[in-house]
Design a protein around this motif. Structure first.
Motif, short mmCIF file in Angstrom:
data_model
loop_
_atom_site.label_atom_id
_atom_site.label_comp_id
_atom_site.label_asym_id
_atom_site.label_seq_id
_atom_site.Cartn_x
_atom_site.Cartn_y
_atom_site.Cartn_z
N GLY A 259 -44.23 -53.39 -6.66
CA GLY A 259 -44.26 -53.90 -8.03
C GLY A 259 -43.42 -53.09 -9.00
O GLY A 259 -43.13 -53.55 -10.11
N ARG A 260 -43.03 -51.88 -8.62
CA ARG A 260 -42.18 -51.04 -9.49
C ARG A 260 -40.79 -50.84 -8.91
O ARG A 260 -39.82 -50.74 -9.66
CB ARG A 260 -42.84 -49.66 -9.68
N PHE A 261 -40.70 -50.75 -7.60
CA PHE A 261 -39.42 -50.51 -6.93
C PHE A 261 -38.95 -51.77 -6.22
O PHE A 261 -39.77 -52.53 -5.68
CB PHE A 261 -39.55 -49.39 -5.89
N THR B 15 -23.74 -51.06 1.50
CA THR B 15 -24.55 -50.30 0.55
C THR B 15 -25.95 -50.89 0.44
O THR B 15 -26.11 -52.11 0.46
CB THR B 15 -23.89 -50.30 -0.84
N VAL B 16 -26.92 -50.01 0.30
CA VAL B 16 -28.27 -50.42 -0.03
C VAL B 16 -28.66 -49.76 -1.34
O VAL B 16 -28.11 -48.72 -1.72
CB VAL B 16 -29.30 -50.09 1.07
N TYR B 17 -29.62 -50.38 -2.02
CA TYR B 17 -30.01 -49.94 -3.35
C TYR B 17 -31.53 -49.82 -3.44
O TYR B 17 -32.28 -50.47 -2.71
CB TYR B 17 -29.54 -50.96 -4.39
N LEU B 18 -31.94 -48.99 -4.37
CA LEU B 18 -33.35 -48.91 -4.71
C LEU B 18 -33.46 -48.87 -6.23
O LEU B 18 -33.10 -47.87 -6.85
CB LEU B 18 -34.02 -47.67 -4.10
N GLN B 19 -33.91 -49.96 -6.80
CA GLN B 19 -34.13 -50.03 -8.24
C GLN B 19 -35.54 -49.54 -8.50
O GLN B 19 -36.51 -50.11 -7.99
CB GLN B 19 -33.95 -51.46 -8.74
#
Length: 127
Positions: free
Chosen positions: A66-68, A78-82
């Motif tokens: 719910g946050r990431f 590329t991979v991302y982590l918001q």
């Protein structure tokens, strides 16, 4: 082999957002399920999120759900982590990892299932 390099960490206040990136080289990440982990001081490495090879399946730990948000762009390798609504307890070194797998929908949650690791990027959240 694949080499992974994370970036985007830093020092932020509680409630802020950060976006981490993990750029791969050496091989296409389309053959890899990918994951994000973290290790806080004095604690064991913790799995946070995983994404399948094509990005159609994701899973998150309860601590970040719910946050990431994890995503990937195979064309950019590329991979991302918001990371949103950051908390002081999110302070840790964040690592991306690659799981070489034939299963296109697999999301691995155990560090033992990952074959390659980045060097990590520090995230510090102040209260």
């Amino acid at each position: 082999q694949v080499q992974l390099v994370e970036s985007g960490g830093g020092l932020v206040q509680a409630g802020a957002s950060l976006s981490l990136s993990c750029v791969a080289s050496g091989r296409s990440i389309s053959m890899y399920g990918m994951g994000w982990f973290r290790r806080a001081p004095g604690k064991e490495r913790e799995w946070l999120a995983g994404i399948s090879r094509l990005g159609d399946n994701t899973d998150y730990s309860d601590s970040v759900k719910g946050r990431f948000t994890m995503s990937r762009d195979n064309a950019k390798n590329t991979v991302y982590l918001q990371m949103n609504s950051l908390k002081p307890e999110d302070t840790a070194v964040y690592y991306c990892a690659a799981d070489l797998t034939l299963w296109s929908s697999r999301v691995s949650v155990s560090s033992n299932e990952y074959d390659y690791w980045g060097q990590g990027t520090q995230v510090t959240v102040s209260s």
